[in-house]
Scaffold this active site. Sequence first.
Site, PDB file in Angstrom:
ATOM      1  N   ASN A 178      -5.188   0.771  -2.545  1.00  0.00           N
ATOM      2  CA  ASN A 178      -4.431   1.835  -3.131  1.00  0.00           C
ATOM      3  C   ASN A 178      -5.076   1.993  -4.299  1.00  0.00           C
ATOM      4  O   ASN A 178      -6.048   1.588  -4.746  1.00  0.00           O
ATOM      5  CB  ASN A 178      -3.033   1.197  -3.267  1.00  0.00           C
ATOM      6  CG  ASN A 178      -3.103  -0.141  -4.235  1.00  0.00           C
ATOM      7  OD1 ASN A 178      -3.499   0.113  -5.450  1.00  0.00           O
ATOM      8  ND2 ASN A 178      -2.387  -1.161  -3.752  1.00  0.00           N
ATOM      9  N   VAL A 218      -4.235  -5.018   4.953  1.00  0.00           N
ATOM     10  CA  VAL A 218      -5.456  -5.554   4.809  1.00  0.00           C
ATOM     11  C   VAL A 218      -6.031  -5.634   3.533  1.00  0.00           C
ATOM     12  O   VAL A 218      -6.799  -6.594   3.408  1.00  0.00           O
ATOM     13  CB  VAL A 218      -6.605  -4.530   5.749  1.00  0.00           C
ATOM     14  CG1 VAL A 218      -6.636  -3.170   5.044  1.00  0.00           C
ATOM     15  CG2 VAL A 218      -7.782  -4.987   6.143  1.00  0.00           C
ATOM     16  N   ASP A 219      -5.531  -5.184   2.586  1.00  0.00           N
ATOM     17  CA  ASP A 219      -5.911  -5.102   1.039  1.00  0.00           C
ATOM     18  C   ASP A 219      -5.719  -6.623   0.717  1.00  0.00           C
ATOM     19  O   ASP A 219      -6.561  -7.230   0.317  1.00  0.00           O
ATOM     20  CB  ASP A 219      -4.998  -4.166   0.410  1.00  0.00           C
ATOM     21  CG  ASP A 219      -5.543  -3.830  -1.074  1.00  0.00           C
ATOM     22  OD1 ASP A 219      -4.997  -3.177  -1.791  1.00  0.00           O
ATOM     23  OD2 ASP A 219      -6.547  -4.558  -1.352  1.00  0.00           O
ATOM     24  N   THR A 278      -3.182   3.952   8.618  1.00  0.00           N
ATOM     25  CA  THR A 278      -2.120   3.772   9.570  1.00  0.00           C
ATOM     26  C   THR A 278      -1.274   2.761   9.722  1.00  0.00           C
ATOM     27  O   THR A 278      -0.278   2.497  10.647  1.00  0.00           O
ATOM     28  CB  THR A 278      -3.084   3.839  10.859  1.00  0.00           C
ATOM     29  OG1 THR A 278      -3.623   2.715  10.952  1.00  0.00           O
ATOM     30  CG2 THR A 278      -4.030   4.749  11.064  1.00  0.00           C
ATOM     31  N   GLY A 279      -1.013   2.164   8.422  1.00  0.00           N
ATOM     32  CA  GLY A 279      -0.190   1.011   8.286  1.00  0.00           C
ATOM     33  C   GLY A 279       1.146   1.412   7.246  1.00  0.00           C
ATOM     34  O   GLY A 279       1.769   2.250   7.540  1.00  0.00           O
ATOM     35  N   VAL A 280       0.966   0.861   6.163  1.00  0.00           N
ATOM     36  CA  VAL A 280       1.888   1.129   5.282  1.00  0.00           C
ATOM     37  C   VAL A 280       1.731   2.615   5.027  1.00  0.00           C
ATOM     38  O   VAL A 280       3.233   3.052   4.428  1.00  0.00           O
ATOM     39  CB  VAL A 280       1.716   0.224   3.850  1.00  0.00           C
ATOM     40  CG1 VAL A 280       2.405   0.886   2.607  1.00  0.00           C
ATOM     41  CG2 VAL A 280       2.047  -1.153   4.310  1.00  0.00           C
ATOM     42  N   TYR A 281       0.904   3.282   5.074  1.00  0.00           N
ATOM     43  CA  TYR A 281       0.863   4.634   4.580  1.00  0.00           C
ATOM     44  C   TYR A 281       1.086   5.653   5.620  1.00  0.00           C
ATOM     45  O   TYR A 281       1.213   6.794   5.540  1.00  0.00           O
ATOM     46  CB  TYR A 281      -0.535   5.183   4.123  1.00  0.00           C
ATOM     47  CG  TYR A 281      -0.902   4.634   2.634  1.00  0.00           C
ATOM     48  CD1 TYR A 281      -0.075   3.951   1.907  1.00  0.00           C
ATOM     49  CD2 TYR A 281      -2.236   4.834   2.040  1.00  0.00           C
ATOM     50  CE1 TYR A 281      -0.155   3.442   0.592  1.00  0.00           C
ATOM     51  CE2 TYR A 281      -2.268   4.348   0.593  1.00  0.00           C
ATOM     52  CZ  TYR A 281      -1.316   3.827   0.103  1.00  0.00           C
ATOM     53  OH  TYR A 281      -1.434   3.359  -1.373  1.00  0.00           O
ATOM     54  N   ASP A 308      -9.910  -9.546  12.889  1.00  0.00           N
ATOM     55  CA  ASP A 308      -9.301  -9.808  11.586  1.00  0.00           C
ATOM     56  C   ASP A 308     -10.855  -9.144  10.622  1.00  0.00           C
ATOM     57  O   ASP A 308     -11.671  -9.852  10.879  1.00  0.00           O
ATOM     58  CB  ASP A 308      -9.069 -11.170  11.181  1.00  0.00           C
ATOM     59  CG  ASP A 308      -8.844 -11.362   9.721  1.00  0.00           C
ATOM     60  OD1 ASP A 308      -8.278 -12.484   9.573  1.00  0.00           O
ATOM     61  OD2 ASP A 308      -9.093 -10.490   8.892  1.00  0.00           O
TER      62      ASP A 308
END
Length: 171
Positions: free
Chosen positions: A24, A33-34, A118-121, A10
């Site tokens: 963003n 992570v944001d 590589t997550g939400v994007y 983490d």
Amino acid sequence: MKSFEIVSGDITKIQADAIVNAANTTLLGGGGVDGAIHRAAGPELLAECRKLHGCATGEAKITEGYHLPAKYVIHTPGPIWNGGTHHEQDLLRNSYRNSLALAEAHGCRSVAFPSISTGVYHYPLDQAAAIAVRTIRSFLKHAKKVGKVTMVCFDPKTQAAYEHADRITHV
Ligand code: APR
């Protein structure tokens, strides 16, 4: 001795001079992570981010780390994957390059990254890992202050992708 390490964990727990946030363009927080970084840093982080008036994709801005173990947070919006024909590769490379340049300019000895975009994007993991590893390793060759870069992977699939990318890039 300069080093690039790939670990699982983490990023909000990492004791680096700077940790990088996959933000963003508003810099006003989000999920992933944001969200984790803002929760761990505390409300002062958002207060400082408000004063930055956002950040363009691929650019990077730096703040204090507040309640995080890290001294600084470097915020960079990675590209949203849009099929690969919208300069996503260059933008992702810029996110790593500009974050490392900011860390260097602030005299950081150690920097930790999450797997940007590589997550939400939805940036394809293997392609993102190859760009990240190549960019980090070529930066380290010339870095004067930064001596240690860590890629902090949140799940085994991500870690395997970065380890594979590093093996084929390192040769
Ligand atoms: N430590 C390390 N890595 C983490 C953590 C954590 N605490 N939490 C999530 N991750 C990983 C995800 O598993 C993924 O591998 O960070 C990587 C990036 O995923 P996202 O956080 O979704 O970031 P990204 O794909 O760049 O999308 C950014 O998501 O959270 C919003 O505000 C953010 O709009 C922005 C978008």
